[in-house]
Design a protein around this motif. Structure first.
Motif, short mmCIF file in Angstrom:
data_model
loop_
_atom_site.label_atom_id
_atom_site.label_comp_id
_atom_site.label_asym_id
_atom_site.label_seq_id
_atom_site.Cartn_x
_atom_site.Cartn_y
_atom_site.Cartn_z
N VAL A 107 -24.76 -39.19 -22.93
CA VAL A 107 -25.37 -37.97 -22.61
C VAL A 107 -24.13 -36.95 -22.43
CG1 VAL A 107 -26.59 -36.21 -21.36
CG2 VAL A 107 -27.42 -38.89 -21.61
N TRP A 108 -23.90 -36.24 -23.60
CA TRP A 108 -22.74 -35.56 -23.66
C TRP A 108 -22.88 -33.85 -23.72
CZ3 TRP A 108 -17.64 -37.11 -23.53
CH2 TRP A 108 -16.60 -36.44 -23.68
N ALA A 109 -21.81 -33.17 -23.18
CA ALA A 109 -21.73 -31.64 -23.35
C ALA A 109 -20.56 -31.32 -23.40
CB ALA A 109 -22.70 -31.05 -22.59
N SER A 110 -20.08 -30.22 -23.70
CA SER A 110 -18.54 -29.81 -23.74
C SER A 110 -18.68 -27.97 -23.70
CB SER A 110 -17.83 -30.30 -24.87
OG SER A 110 -16.57 -29.80 -24.69
N MET A 111 -17.80 -27.58 -23.07
CA MET A 111 -17.40 -26.26 -23.05
C MET A 111 -16.65 -25.95 -24.48
SD MET A 111 -18.44 -25.16 -20.38
CE MET A 111 -19.69 -26.19 -20.23
N ALA A 112 -17.07 -24.81 -25.18
CA ALA A 112 -16.60 -24.64 -26.40
C ALA A 112 -15.17 -24.23 -26.72
CB ALA A 112 -17.39 -23.52 -27.06
N ASP A 113 -14.52 -23.95 -25.46
CA ASP A 113 -12.95 -23.69 -25.50
C ASP A 113 -12.37 -24.94 -25.26
OD1 ASP A 113 -13.63 -24.01 -22.84
OD2 ASP A 113 -13.00 -22.19 -22.15
N VAL A 165 -22.43 -32.43 -15.49
CA VAL A 165 -22.33 -33.49 -14.30
C VAL A 165 -22.96 -32.87 -13.14
CG1 VAL A 165 -20.82 -34.89 -12.94
CG2 VAL A 165 -20.29 -34.93 -15.27
N GLY A 166 -22.75 -31.51 -12.91
CA GLY A 166 -23.25 -31.08 -11.69
C GLY A 166 -24.57 -30.90 -11.74
N ALA A 167 -25.20 -30.45 -13.16
CA ALA A 167 -26.69 -30.31 -13.18
C ALA A 167 -27.46 -31.68 -13.31
CB ALA A 167 -26.96 -29.57 -14.61
N ALA A 168 -26.87 -32.79 -13.83
CA ALA A 168 -27.30 -34.04 -13.96
C ALA A 168 -27.49 -34.46 -12.56
CB ALA A 168 -26.50 -35.06 -14.74
N ARG A 169 -26.23 -34.41 -11.82
CA ARG A 169 -26.41 -35.05 -10.33
C ARG A 169 -27.56 -34.16 -9.46
NH1 ARG A 169 -24.64 -35.51 -5.47
NH2 ARG A 169 -23.83 -37.62 -4.78
N ARG A 191 -26.68 -29.32 -23.52
CA ARG A 191 -25.89 -28.07 -23.42
C ARG A 191 -26.36 -27.72 -21.87
NH1 ARG A 191 -25.95 -22.15 -26.38
NH2 ARG A 191 -23.94 -21.36 -25.35
N PRO A 192 -25.47 -27.51 -21.00
CA PRO A 192 -25.92 -27.00 -19.56
C PRO A 192 -26.03 -25.45 -19.71
CG PRO A 192 -23.45 -27.67 -19.62
CD PRO A 192 -24.19 -28.14 -21.13
N GLU A 193 -26.64 -24.78 -18.55
CA GLU A 193 -26.58 -23.46 -18.61
C GLU A 193 -25.24 -22.84 -18.31
OE1 GLU A 193 -29.81 -21.98 -16.10
OE2 GLU A 193 -31.22 -23.55 -16.89
N SER A 194 -24.32 -22.40 -19.28
CA SER A 194 -23.40 -21.79 -19.23
C SER A 194 -22.91 -21.14 -20.64
CB SER A 194 -22.31 -22.75 -19.17
OG SER A 194 -20.96 -22.11 -19.05
N GLU A 195 -22.55 -19.89 -20.44
CA GLU A 195 -22.34 -19.29 -21.59
C GLU A 195 -21.19 -19.69 -22.39
OE1 GLU A 195 -19.20 -15.77 -19.45
OE2 GLU A 195 -21.29 -15.20 -19.93
N ARG A 196 -20.42 -20.57 -21.66
CA ARG A 196 -19.21 -21.18 -22.49
C ARG A 196 -19.43 -22.66 -23.21
NH1 ARG A 196 -15.53 -22.72 -17.99
NH2 ARG A 196 -14.29 -23.52 -19.65
N THR A 198 -32.09 -29.88 -25.54
CA THR A 198 -32.17 -28.46 -25.20
C THR A 198 -31.83 -28.24 -23.82
OG1 THR A 198 -34.47 -27.86 -24.76
CG2 THR A 198 -33.59 -27.72 -27.13
N THR A 199 -32.23 -29.06 -23.03
CA THR A 199 -31.73 -29.00 -21.56
C THR A 199 -31.26 -30.25 -20.94
OG1 THR A 199 -34.07 -29.67 -20.78
CG2 THR A 199 -33.63 -27.40 -21.35
N VAL A 200 -30.47 -30.26 -19.74
CA VAL A 200 -30.16 -31.57 -19.14
C VAL A 200 -31.18 -32.39 -18.81
CG1 VAL A 200 -28.66 -32.31 -17.51
CG2 VAL A 200 -28.00 -30.30 -18.41
#
Length: 442
Positions: free
Chosen positions: A342-348, A425-429, A369-374, A397-399
């Motif tokens: 299960v993978w997500a990444s910040m765009a920067d 990781v924070g959202a999943a935990r 995608r976690p809830e973050s504008e980045r 669409t959600t964690v």
């Protein structure tokens, strides 16, 4: 210092509003601001921890050992996984809601409408709390870089630079030497530095800064080292050859060979603190058993609704060096039939490089995608996958949806790995294990 009272919710909402304010005060302005707060950092003893990866593990090990030695030690880290209070600890205890609100109100009152950044606010709050609680030592983790970081107002007993690799290039520079120069900004005249920088441009920069400032430099692999009879696991003992002595058969609660580097950095730092804080072998051994750093190679066994459990490994690896350590740990420390990623990444971030490292190990890939504008969209991540994995990758669409997909596909012998972003990781935990910090903790 007079301040209008705030409750915890009001303090948290005010702090959260500061995330939209990006302009930094600069260290001179931060010093003046702390002066208006009574200079809480003056007269305190510190260890300052910088580096690209491993800061939190090193700092947590320092805390665990020094606490077992009988000292009252503060720890300030960032970011948090799900609750801002995770950033502030004394020993095993987190800052209470009442203490957080009280110190936040003091800062808010002194600001009187002026703007500072989220990180400057939390740094000031940590210093106020540690001073009020009269800690024997405060361990301060750099937020990003070092030279202009809000924590760089302190003068520590010992500085630590864990390692240097490419990350936050938009802020720290596009070469290893440029990034290293920002992190080397924490080095203070005459203050010893412990470091695990590799023998590359980063080491040359750190060595030059130390020479210029007359700061003694102690390097992992040169002045202290560790060894193990085979590939390290969390259960296997290891040996430490230190600056002044050593220990054999040491325990560890942390998985991965890279964690032996971090633990060694902590032990070398403790050796250099001997004139201020004396630590015996018993405290070292007991402390290392108790080191915990949630969300970093943390193995959970959450229950299934239908009964039984499934294995989930959380790891905050989010840059190429961190993901390389995760990949190594998966080969050394874990046995599984299939790996479900299960993978997500910040765009920067360097999304392509990290996916190139981890994707070939995965039998099933779920992008979210976690809830973050980045954060990058799952569709943007899919394009960067190796061609063989691109068509079969799932998106969520959600964690919560991503975890549900992973749980449905995971068989008892499989391992689900959640990685790529600390936000993920924070959202999943939070979904799998609940809050780290109890809401009524005092």
């Amino acid at each position: 210092m007079n301040a209008n009272p705030m409750d915890y919710r009001q303090a948290w909402h005010y702090l959260d509003s500061l995330q939209f304010f990006k302009i930094k005060l600069g260290l001179d302005s931060m010093e003046r601001f702390l002066g208006r707060l009574g200079n809480p950092h003056h007269g305190m003893r510190f260890v300052h921890v910088a580096g690209t990866n491993g800061k939190g593990s090193t700092a947590s090990a320092l805390l665990a050992v020094l606490e077992r030695a009988g000292y009252r030690v503060g720890l300030y880290t960032s970011p948090h996984l799900s609750c801002v209070r995770e950033r502030f600890r004394i020993g095993a205890g987190y800052i209470s809601e009442e203490q957080f609100a009280r110190h936040a109100a003091a800062i808010h009152g002194v600001l009187n409408g002026e703007q500072i950044t989220y990180f400057e606010f939390t740094t000031a709050l940590a210093l106020l709390w540690f001073a009020a609680e009269q800690v024997d030592l405060a361990i301060m983790e750099v937020g990003m870089g070092g030279r202009l970081d809000a924590t760089n107002v302190i003068t520590p007993l010992v500085g630590v630079i864990t390692n240097v690799s490419m990350d936050h290039q938009a802020y720290l520079g596009n070469t290893l030497a440029e990034v290293a120069a920002e992190k080397a900004g924490i080095i203070k005249p005459g203050v010893p530095l412990v470091s695990g920088v590799a023998a590359d441009d980063s080491r040359r920069v750190v060595e030059e800064h130390c020479r210029r400032l007359g700061a003694p430099l102690y390097l992992l692999g040169r002045d202290f080292s560790w060894s193990s009879s085979s590939a390290p696991s969390a259960e296997e003992s290891w040996d430490y050859a230190g600056i002044r002595g050593g220990y054999s058969g040491l325990p560890s609660a942390l998985r991965g060979s890279h964690q032996r580097d971090n633990l060694s950095l902590a032990l070398a730092t403790i050796e250099l603190l001997v004139d201020s804080l004396s630590v015996g072998e018993e405290a070292i051994r007991a402390g290392l058993v108790g080191v915990a750093w949630p969300g970093r190679l943390e193995l959970l066994h959450p229950p299934r609704p239908e009964g039984g459990s499934w294995r989930v490994l959380l790891d905050g690896a989010h840059n190429p060096a961190g993901v390389a350590s995760l990949v190594a740990a998966l080969g050394q420390d874990f046995r599984y039939h299939r790996l479900i990623l299960v993978w997500a990444s910040m765009a920067d971030k360097d999304m392509a490089a990290t996916l190139d490292l981890i994707a070939p190990l995965a039998d099933i890939i779920i992008l979210t995608r976690p809830e973050s504008e980045r954060s990058a969209t799952p569709e943007a991540l899919r394009v960067l996958l190796p061609e063989a994995a691109r068509t079969s990758a799932l998106t969520a669409t959600t964690v919560a949806e991503a975890l549900a997909l992973a749980r449905q596909r995971a068989e008892p012998a499989d391992l689900v790995v959640v990685a790529g972003s600390l936000y993920l990781v924070g959202a999943a935990r939070l979904l799998l294990a609940g809050e780290l910090v109890a809401s009524d903790e005092r």
